[in-house]
Design a protein around this motif. Structure first.
Motif, PDB file in Angstrom:
ATOM      1  N   THR A   1      17.769  58.363  -5.824  1.00  0.00           N
ATOM      2  CA  THR A   1      18.082  58.491  -4.144  1.00  0.00           C
ATOM      3  C   THR A   1      17.717  59.883  -3.782  1.00  0.00           C
ATOM      4  O   THR A   1      17.155  59.891  -2.641  1.00  0.00           O
ATOM      5  N   ALA A   2      17.990  60.915  -4.367  1.00  0.00           N
ATOM      6  CA  ALA A   2      17.431  62.347  -4.006  1.00  0.00           C
ATOM      7  C   ALA A   2      15.925  62.323  -3.530  1.00  0.00           C
ATOM      8  O   ALA A   2      15.513  62.958  -2.708  1.00  0.00           O
ATOM      9  N   ALA A   3      15.078  61.602  -4.597  1.00  0.00           N
ATOM     10  CA  ALA A   3      13.626  61.767  -4.545  1.00  0.00           C
ATOM     11  C   ALA A   3      13.308  60.891  -3.380  1.00  0.00           C
ATOM     12  O   ALA A   3      12.360  61.554  -2.655  1.00  0.00           O
ATOM     13  N   LEU A   4      13.900  59.852  -3.147  1.00  0.00           N
ATOM     14  CA  LEU A   4      13.206  58.845  -2.257  1.00  0.00           C
ATOM     15  C   LEU A   4      13.885  59.324  -0.732  1.00  0.00           C
ATOM     16  O   LEU A   4      13.277  59.030   0.125  1.00  0.00           O
ATOM     17  N   ARG A   5      14.955  59.904  -0.959  1.00  0.00           N
ATOM     18  CA  ARG A   5      15.587  60.392   0.560  1.00  0.00           C
ATOM     19  C   ARG A   5      14.405  61.547   0.886  1.00  0.00           C
ATOM     20  O   ARG A   5      14.272  61.879   2.012  1.00  0.00           O
ATOM     21  N   THR A   6      14.116  62.319   0.141  1.00  0.00           N
ATOM     22  CA  THR A   6      13.076  63.583   0.278  1.00  0.00           C
ATOM     23  C   THR A   6      11.778  62.721   0.890  1.00  0.00           C
ATOM     24  O   THR A   6      11.504  63.526   2.086  1.00  0.00           O
ATOM     25  N   HIS A   7      11.503  61.711   0.642  1.00  0.00           N
ATOM     26  CA  HIS A   7      10.329  61.057   1.185  1.00  0.00           C
ATOM     27  C   HIS A   7      10.767  60.404   2.468  1.00  0.00           C
ATOM     28  O   HIS A   7       9.883  59.828   3.132  1.00  0.00           O
ATOM     29  N   GLY A   8      11.934  60.334   2.657  1.00  0.00           N
ATOM     30  CA  GLY A   8      12.344  59.428   3.898  1.00  0.00           C
ATOM     31  C   GLY A   8      11.888  57.941   3.688  1.00  0.00           C
ATOM     32  O   GLY A   8      11.824  57.047   4.791  1.00  0.00           O
ATOM     33  N   HIS A   9      12.062  57.475   2.435  1.00  0.00           N
ATOM     34  CA  HIS A   9      11.869  56.045   2.110  1.00  0.00           C
ATOM     35  C   HIS A   9      12.830  55.007   2.629  1.00  0.00           C
ATOM     36  O   HIS A   9      14.005  55.097   2.341  1.00  0.00           O
ATOM     37  N   ARG A  10      12.421  53.965   3.202  1.00  0.00           N
ATOM     38  CA  ARG A  10      13.292  52.935   3.319  1.00  0.00           C
ATOM     39  C   ARG A  10      12.427  51.693   3.641  1.00  0.00           C
ATOM     40  O   ARG A  10      11.511  51.627   4.113  1.00  0.00           O
ATOM     41  N   VAL A  11      13.164  50.503   3.177  1.00  0.00           N
ATOM     42  CA  VAL A  11      12.193  49.156   3.310  1.00  0.00           C
ATOM     43  C   VAL A  11      12.417  48.720   4.742  1.00  0.00           C
ATOM     44  O   VAL A  11      12.930  49.390   5.700  1.00  0.00           O
ATOM     45  N   PRO A  12      11.183  47.906   5.091  1.00  0.00           N
ATOM     46  CA  PRO A  12      11.208  47.499   6.545  1.00  0.00           C
ATOM     47  C   PRO A  12      12.259  46.833   7.132  1.00  0.00           C
ATOM     48  O   PRO A  12      13.097  46.164   6.367  1.00  0.00           O
ATOM     49  N   ASP A  13      12.429  47.137   8.292  1.00  0.00           N
ATOM     50  CA  ASP A  13      13.941  46.321   8.937  1.00  0.00           C
ATOM     51  C   ASP A  13      13.577  44.948   8.919  1.00  0.00           C
ATOM     52  O   ASP A  13      14.746  44.310   8.876  1.00  0.00           O
ATOM     53  N   GLY A  14      12.680  44.622   9.143  1.00  0.00           N
ATOM     54  CA  GLY A  14      12.296  42.977   8.916  1.00  0.00           C
ATOM     55  C   GLY A  14      12.837  42.494   7.543  1.00  0.00           C
ATOM     56  O   GLY A  14      13.558  41.321   7.834  1.00  0.00           O
TER      57      GLY A  14
END
Length: 626
Positions: A354-367
């Motif tokens: 979670t910490a690493a992905l939050r650093t990258h601002g990663h999130r799956v597409p809204d669709g």
């Protein structure tokens, strides 16, 4: 060095009373109590020792050795594997009765300490009562049947051998990778033998249950895999609960938007109404989770063993180029399905991801989020339809029974089940409200588990309402611990569902061309088959004869009232309800994914021929993930 002279059994009891676990700064007893049924193999050894040191080691009387193990396992699971019980038996059938319970504990990675009595180490009285003689090997006893189902096995043939054996036993019980059934076979003469024990052996010892983090290289590769995925899906297994990683999983899912499906052992990792929860996955899963699994390009397994029910016998994950990322504390499971391993504690590993992905601002597409959210809403409408009872004065279907219970409980209730048709309905339909409300033993799916396990859970959490959901087939396997619940005043609730046979296997039999052969509880007909009238058994009367308060419910209205009374009761209480017979469907949605049960390759009966055609069609979709 100062010493104390004790028998081997006395020394073992004193040693066990001084063992503790610690995780996240919380310390507790490792062996909270000992269950026992006494015979010539342990009455003068461990039996005497438990009297001698009763203030240090509580004792519970059981009725069946297998069910005593189930009670210990239920206690261990509710205690997050940080505390368990020991079980002592005599030699012979008392010891071999442990085997099923030991297999269940080991398969589910749940700690339990088994202390069966054994034949004379000195061989002076040979053969003794109940001894299995093996002409080609003098050192074998029936206890050796426990070797393949134990994570650690030792036979203590000399007093001083207890010291290393006991320490190794504690090591395995507290190891989150290795834990399961641990067996110390204790010859009856050695149990009673005296020895001068070093006092250090009885000093308090704390076993720290570790939370290893991820290897930096594996973590970096895992982050890259998640960031490159378009349709990732988390499969939450029992390891999420064992690690108490539910909050870490929720934070991971909320941060990334990745949907979370759950195995039987992992259900409840997220609350049913959490935005990222999409329900059960696999053969008994929801349509929402299984469709996501079929289209996933990255499957993130967290604390799962990927059993055939989860993978739909390797037909479920069908996406082109699908890959697997396996966060697991056990390397053995981390490498399954040719997956990319992330070997770590589930809570630690999820927090790092979670910490690493939050650093990258990663999130799956809204669709993608919109897609699975709308699919889940459609599934919940199907659940509502299954639970709904338009005619409250008629006999309920099995899903309506679950619906009545669902409408009554809150997050403090615990429901326990293991076998029959109920696990499939529960995995699809039950709305888990807390991390430990849903207690399904589906690693071994052992009939007879529910009642003793409920006792163990209630011992570990006396403030909770604990429900054993039991079908008639399971009830007839092992109702004996009702007596224990009554004797000890353990106010478990039992929901006893009567459908006159093995409903689950009857349905499976029909689907594979077996024509429900031998699955109904009925009289023999003139043609020799069990297709006559239902047997006139009265399971409610049986439960009452064992001391349980019984409430009979004939209609949906009766059921609702009885369940409310049972929930408020402070004594062991059974709600008995008759539903459909075993040769009719339960009313729940059908299986949303396949399960491989091989069908006769050649047959003359039309049902088997048709089933084989369907089987070949499914087999053709299986793939090996290499």
């Amino acid at each position: 060095m100062t010493t104390t002279r004790l028998t081997v059994a006395q020394a073992l009891v004193r040693f066990l009373a001084a063992q503790y676990t610690e995780r996240d700064g919380v310390r507790q007893r490792l062996i909270g109590a000992t269950w026992g049924i006494f015979g010539h193999g342990n009455v003068a050894g461990l039996g005497q020792a438990l009297i001698e040191y009763g203030d240090d080691m509580p004792y519970h009387q059981g009725r069946n050795e297998q069910s005593m193990v189930h009670a210990a396992v239920g206690y261990a699971r509710q205690s997050n594997r940080l505390s368990t019980h020991a079980v002592t038996t005599s030699i012979g059938p008392g010891a071999t009765n442990l085997v099923t319970g030991a297999a269940l504990a080991t398969i589910n990675h749940l700690p339990v300490l088994l202390l069966p009595g054994d034949i004379f180490a000195t061989r002076v009285a040979d053969p003794v009562l109940q001894q299995l003689e093996v002409p080609h090997a003098g050192d074998i006893s029936v206890n050796d049947s426990l070797r393949p189902v134990s994570r650690y096995f030792d036979r203590v043939t000399r007093p001083e051998a207890l010291i290393p054996a006991a320490l190794q036993a504690m090591r395995v019980l507290t190891d989150p990778v290795e834990t399961g059934a641990v067996t110390l076979a204790l010859p009856q003469d050695v149990q009673a033998e005296a020895y001068d024990w070093p006092d250090e052996f009885f000093a308090e010892r704390t076993w720290v249950v570790r939370r290893p983090g991820a290897d930096p290289t594996e973590l970096a590769e895992a982050v890259r895999a998640i960031r490159s995925a378009r349709r990732p899906l988390v499969i939450a297994g029992g390891g999420v609960h064992h690690s108490r990683a539910e909050e870490a999983l929720a934070e991971f899912a909320e941060t990334t938007g990745i949907p979370v499906a759950s195995t039987q052992a992992g259900k409840g990792s997220l609350r049913w109404d959490h935005p990222q929860d999409v329900g059960g996955v696999g053969h008994t899963g929801t349509a929402t989770a299984n469709e996501l699994a079929r289209q996933a390009d990255l499957v993130i397994g967290v604390g799962t063993r990927y059993t055939d029910f989860t993978t739909a016998s390797h037909t479920l994950f069908a996406g082109d180029g699908v890959r697997f990322l396996n966060l697991n504390i056990a390397p053995f499971d981390g490498h399954k399905l040719a997956g990319q391993p992330l070997v770590a504690d589930a809570s630690s590993g999820l927090a790092e991801l979670t910490a690493a992905l939050r650093t990258h601002g990663h999130r799956v597409p809204d669709g993608y989020v919109t897609e699975y959210t709308e699919d889940k809403q459609r599934w919940e409408h199907r659940v509502d339809a299954c639970y709904e009872a338009d005619e409250p004065d008629v006999r309920p279907t099995q899903p309506q029974v679950l619906g009545a219970l669902d409408a009554l409980v809150d997050e403090s209730d615990v429901i326990i089940n293991a076998a029959g048709s109920l696990p499939g309905d529960l995995h699809k339909l039950w709305r888990a409200r807390s991390r430990d409300q849903y207690h399904l033993e589906y690693g071994y799916s052992c009939m007879g588990y529910e009642i003793p396990a409920a006792i163990g859970v209630k011992m570990a959490a006396p403030e909770r309402n604990v429900w054993a959901l039991v079908g008639d087939g399971t009830y007839l396997m092992m109702p004996t611990e009702i007596v224990t619940a009554v004797q000890e005043g353990i106010a478990i609730k039992m929901l006893l569902v009567q459908n006159h046979g093995y409903a689950s296997i009857g349905g499976l039999s029909e689907s594979v061309g077996g024509e429900r052969f031998g699955t109904a509880y009925r009289y023999r007909s003139d043609d020799g088959t069990y297709t006559g009238a239902p047997l006139p058994v009265d399971l409610a009367a049986n439960a009452a004869s064992l001391g349980m308060r019984v409430l009979r419910a004939k209609t949906v209205s009766d059921l609702r009232e009885a369940l409310a009374q049972a929930r408020a009761a402070d004594t062991p209480t059974c709600v008995y309800v008759e539903t459909e017979t075993a040769d009719t469907v339960s009313g729940a949605p059908p299986a949303q994914a396949w399960w491989d049960v091989p069908v006769a390759e050649t047959a003359t009966r039309p049902s088997a021929v048709k089933a084989r055609e369907e089987y070949d069609r499914h087999v053709s979709t299986r793939r090996r993930h290499l």
